[in-house]
Write a protein that holds these residues in place. Structure first.
Motif, mmCIF file in Angstrom:
data_model
loop_
_atom_site.group_PDB
_atom_site.id
_atom_site.type_symbol
_atom_site.label_atom_id
_atom_site.label_comp_id
_atom_site.label_asym_id
_atom_site.label_seq_id
_atom_site.Cartn_x
_atom_site.Cartn_y
_atom_site.Cartn_z
ATOM 1 N N LYS A 103 33.855 80.365 55.459
ATOM 2 C CA LYS A 103 35.268 80.237 55.078
ATOM 3 C C LYS A 103 35.427 80.050 53.582
ATOM 4 C CE LYS A 103 36.888 76.909 58.263
ATOM 5 N NZ LYS A 103 37.812 75.824 58.540
ATOM 6 N N SER A 104 36.476 80.628 53.008
ATOM 7 C CA SER A 104 36.862 80.227 51.650
ATOM 8 C C SER A 104 38.309 79.787 51.704
ATOM 9 C CB SER A 104 36.709 81.381 50.658
ATOM 10 O OG SER A 104 37.622 82.404 50.951
ATOM 11 N N SER A 105 38.648 78.817 50.884
ATOM 12 C CA SER A 105 40.012 78.291 50.866
ATOM 13 C C SER A 105 40.447 78.130 49.423
ATOM 14 C CB SER A 105 40.065 76.931 51.550
ATOM 15 O OG SER A 105 39.533 76.993 52.842
ATOM 16 N N ILE A 106 41.597 78.711 49.135
ATOM 17 C CA ILE A 106 42.095 78.737 47.750
ATOM 18 C C ILE A 106 43.498 78.115 47.720
ATOM 19 C CG2 ILE A 106 42.827 80.391 45.927
ATOM 20 C CD1 ILE A 106 39.748 80.113 46.161
ATOM 21 N N ASN A 107 43.760 77.369 46.633
ATOM 22 C CA ASN A 107 45.070 76.715 46.504
ATOM 23 C C ASN A 107 46.090 77.664 45.872
ATOM 24 O OD1 ASN A 107 43.561 74.460 47.260
ATOM 25 N ND2 ASN A 107 43.263 73.792 45.134
ATOM 26 N N VAL A 108 47.323 77.563 46.346
ATOM 27 C CA VAL A 108 48.409 78.344 45.741
ATOM 28 C C VAL A 108 49.547 77.376 45.434
ATOM 29 C CG1 VAL A 108 49.993 80.293 45.992
ATOM 30 C CG2 VAL A 108 47.760 80.361 47.134
ATOM 31 N N GLY A 109 49.902 77.288 44.129
ATOM 32 C CA GLY A 109 50.945 76.330 43.739
ATOM 33 C C GLY A 109 50.550 74.947 44.206
ATOM 34 N N LYS A 110 51.497 74.273 44.864
ATOM 35 C CA LYS A 110 51.198 72.897 45.297
ATOM 36 C C LYS A 110 50.470 72.865 46.642
ATOM 37 C CE LYS A 110 55.653 72.296 47.543
ATOM 38 N NZ LYS A 110 56.789 71.494 47.866
ATOM 39 N N TYR A 111 50.258 74.049 47.249
ATOM 40 C CA TYR A 111 49.646 74.071 48.581
ATOM 41 C C TYR A 111 48.142 74.259 48.512
ATOM 42 C CZ TYR A 111 54.457 74.340 50.083
ATOM 43 O OH TYR A 111 55.782 74.062 50.279
ATOM 44 N N LYS A 112 47.408 73.259 49.053
ATOM 45 C CA LYS A 112 45.940 73.298 49.004
ATOM 46 C C LYS A 112 45.403 74.162 50.140
ATOM 47 C CE LYS A 112 41.944 70.199 49.299
ATOM 48 N NZ LYS A 112 40.974 70.709 48.379
ATOM 49 N N ASN A 113 44.357 74.931 49.823
ATOM 50 C CA ASN A 113 43.621 75.713 50.829
ATOM 51 C C ASN A 113 44.527 76.603 51.685
ATOM 52 O OD1 ASN A 113 41.341 74.408 49.938
ATOM 53 N ND2 ASN A 113 41.140 73.046 51.694
ATOM 54 N N ILE A 114 45.552 77.187 51.083
ATOM 55 C CA ILE A 114 46.553 77.902 51.894
ATOM 56 C C ILE A 114 46.189 79.381 52.096
ATOM 57 C CG2 ILE A 114 48.130 78.407 49.960
ATOM 58 C CD1 ILE A 114 49.411 77.138 53.285
ATOM 59 N N VAL A 115 45.362 79.947 51.217
ATOM 60 C CA VAL A 115 44.891 81.315 51.462
ATOM 61 C C VAL A 115 43.360 81.320 51.455
ATOM 62 C CG1 VAL A 115 46.921 82.398 50.395
ATOM 63 C CG2 VAL A 115 44.866 82.063 49.033
ATOM 64 N N GLY A 116 42.805 82.336 52.102
ATOM 65 C CA GLY A 116 41.338 82.386 52.129
ATOM 66 C C GLY A 116 40.822 83.555 52.936
ATOM 67 N N THR A 117 39.511 83.598 53.050
ATOM 68 C CA THR A 117 38.855 84.707 53.740
ATOM 69 C C THR A 117 37.709 84.153 54.586
ATOM 70 O OG1 THR A 117 37.384 84.875 51.845
ATOM 71 C CG2 THR A 117 39.238 86.390 51.871
ATOM 72 N N PHE A 118 37.207 84.994 55.493
ATOM 73 C CA PHE A 118 35.923 84.728 56.135
ATOM 74 C C PHE A 118 34.971 85.777 55.572
ATOM 75 C CE2 PHE A 118 38.567 82.678 59.380
ATOM 76 C CZ PHE A 118 37.805 81.577 59.728
ATOM 77 N N HIS A 119 33.957 85.371 54.842
ATOM 78 C CA HIS A 119 33.005 86.335 54.277
ATOM 79 C C HIS A 119 31.675 85.589 54.163
ATOM 80 C CE1 HIS A 119 31.589 89.757 52.011
ATOM 81 N NE2 HIS A 119 31.371 89.045 50.926
#
Ligand SMILES: NC(=O)c1ccc[n+]([C@@H]2O[C@H](COP(=O)([O-])OP(=O)(O)OC[C@H]3O[C@@H](n4cnc5c(N)ncnc54)[C@H](O)[C@@H]3O)[C@@H](O)[C@H]2O)c1
Ligand SMILES: [Zn+2]
Length: 377
Positions: free
Chosen positions: A128-144
Motif C-alpha cells: 500500500k502507499s498512502s499520500i496526503n492531500v491538503g488537510k486529509y492524511k493518506n487519502i489517495v494511494g495505490t497498491f504496487h
C-alpha cells in the motif's frame, strides 16, 4: 541468522529478507538503479557513489503536491522503465517511493529497505502507499508491491526510544489481531527490552509473519485485513490534532487505548480478559517512554480530534467504521450509526484516553501495572 520468506500478491510473489548488514551488500548491485533515500542517510558510507535523491522524512513530503518534485527528480536522474527504484527510509520514504514507482512511466520495479522499526515490523509488506492531500492524511494511494523487501535490523541502532516504542505499538497490534497465541509469542520475546538487532530481528520476523496472513488472504483491504486498522481512526485524529507532534506509531498506541475506552463505553467489559489487560499495560509501558507526551496531549483541542475522526475514509455517510475488541477478546470491525449518541461516546473515549495521560502519576501506575503483568506471563 538471515530469515527469508515470500509474500504472494496479485502482481506475483516477492521475497522478504531479514539479514543483519544487508544494506551494504545490496549497494553492490549492477542493475540500473536510482535510490530515494531518507536524508538522514545522506552521508552513509554504504551509499557513496550511488545515484541518490534525498527526501526529508516529514509528513508534508508525502503530499500530492510534492509528488511533482519527486517525479521530476526521477526523470532528471534519467530513470527509465528499466530502472529499479531503491527506497531507503521509514514510512514517509516508503509511501513516496511506492506511489511514485506505481505511477512513474505507468509503473516501475522497486525494492524497499525499511529503516524505522515501524516500517520493519509493519508497513514494509502489503504494497500500500498512502499520500496526503491538503488537510486529509493518506487519502489517495495505490497498491504496487515491491519486487523485494530487504530488512537490515542493524539500522535500528540509531533510532530513538520513542521510535522503537512506536514500532512496537504496531507490532503488538498485529500480533494481538492475529491470535491469542501470536500475542503470547510476542510478549515472550520481551520486546520492550529487546533493543539489540538480534533480539529485534525476532520481533520483526514474528510481526511480519503475522501480517503476511492478513495481506495474503485480503490483499486489497476489503475484509480480514481491515482489523489491522485497529487504533488508526483514533490515531490519525491524534496525529492531526497534535500537528504531528505525536508520531504515527505512538498515536496508534493511544488510538487503541481510546478504542478500548469506546468498547467499554458501549457496554463491553474486558475485565475477565487477561490478554486485553496485558495488551493495555504493554501499550502503556511503551507510550510512557515518550518524553514530553503529556505536554503535547494537553494542547490538543477535542473538537479537532472529532473533526479528523469524522473525515476518516473508512466511514460511510451513515456509519462510522471502528475497529474494536469484541466481547470474546477478538479484534473486529464494527459499523455504528453516525448519530449524536455515537459521537458523544467517541468524544468520551478520546477524553478518557487523554485523561489517562493527564497526570504523571497515572502513567507511572500504568507502567508499574505492566511490569506486574509481564511477570505474570
Ligand atoms: N503505507 C503504509 O502501509 C504505511 C503504514 C504505516 C505507516 N505509514 C506512514 O509512515 C509514516 C511514518 O513512518 P515511520 O514512523 O516509519 O518514520 P518516518 O519515515 O516518518 O521517519 C521518522 C523519522 O525517523 C528518521 N529515521 C528513519 N530511519 C532512521 C534510522 N534508522 N535512524 C534514525 N532516524 C531514522 C527519519 O529521518 C525521520 O526523522 C507516516 O506517514 C505513516 O502514515 C504508511
Ligand atoms: Zn500504522
Amino acid at each position: 541468522m538471515p530469515v527469508s520468506f515470500e509474500i504472494s500478491s496479485s502482481t506475483g510473489p516477492y521475497a522478504v529478507r531479514i539479514e543483519p548488514g544487508a544494506l551494504t551488500a545490496l549497494t553492490q548491485g549492477s542493475e540500473e538503479r536510482v535510490w530515494l533515500i531518507d536524508d538522514f542517510f545522506a552521508g552513509h558510507a554504504a551509499l557513496k557513489g550511488l545515484d541518490t535523491i534525498p527526501l526529508s522524512a516529514v509528513e508534508p513530503t508525502k503530499s500530492l503536491d510534492q509528488m511533482t518534485d519527486v517525479i521530476v527528480a526521477l526523470r532528471d536522474h534519467r530513470a527509465t522503465r528499466a530502472t529499479t527504484l531503491m527506497a531507503l527510509g521509514g514510512g514517509v520514504v516508503q509511501d513516496v517511493s511506492a506511489f511514485s514507482a506505481a505511477i512513474y512511466m505507468r509503473g516501475i520495479r522497486w525494492i524497499y529497505v525499511p529503516t524505522t522499526l515501524l516500517s520493519m515490523v509493519d508497513s514494509c509488506i502489503g504494497g500500500k502507499s498512502s499520500i496526503n492531500v491538503g488537510k486529509y492524511k493518506n487519502i489517495v494511494g495505490t497498491f504496487h508491491s515491491p519486487a523485494e523487501v530487504v530488512i537490515d535490523p542493524e539500522l535500528i541502532a540509531t533510532l530513538s526510544t520513542e521510535q522503537l516504542a512506536a514500532g512496537l505499538c504496531e507490532a503488538a497490534k498485529i500480533c494481538l489481531c492475529r491470535s491469542a497465541d501470536c500475542f503470547a509469542d510476542y510478549l515472550a520475546l520481551d520486546p520492550a527490552n529487546a533493543t539489540d538487532a538480534a533480539s529485534m530481528a525476532k520481533v520483526i520476523a514474528l510481526s511480519l509473519t503475522a501480517k503476511k496472513w492478513f495481506i495474503e488472504i485480503d490483499e486489497f483491504d476489503r475484509n480480514e485485513r481491515l482489523v489491522l486498522n485497529f487504533g488508526h481512526t483514533f490515531g490519525h485524529a491524534i496525529e492531526a490534532a497534535s500537528n504531528f507532534g505525536v508520531n504515527h506509531g505512538i498515536a496508534v498506541g493511544l488510538g487503541m487505548q481510546a478504542a478500548l475506552h469506546l468498547g467499554e463505553a458501549m457496554g463491553l467489559s474486558y475485565q475477565s480478559m487477561p490478554r486485553i489487560d496485558l495488551f493495555r499495560c504493554h501499550i502503556s509501558e511503551l507510550v510512557s517512554t515518550v518524553d514530553g507526551l503529556r505536554e503535547v496531549l494537553a494542547q490538543i483541542d477535542p473538537a479537532a480530534l472529532m473533526d479528523t475522526f469524522r473525515s476518516d475514509k473508512k466511514h460511510t455517510r451513515s456509519q462510522f467504521a471502528v475497529i474494536m475488541v469484541a466481547a470474546n477478546g477478538s479484534v473486529e470491525r464494527r459499523m455504528i450509526p453516525r448519530d449524536a449518541e455515537t459521537e458523544s461516546l467517541i468524544a468520551r473515549a478520546f477524553a478518557l484516553m487523554l485523561d489517562d495521560w493527564a497526570l504523571p502519576g497515572r502513567q507511572k501506575g500504568l507502567a508499574e501495572n505492566s511490569a506486574h503483568y509481564q511477570r505474570a506471563v
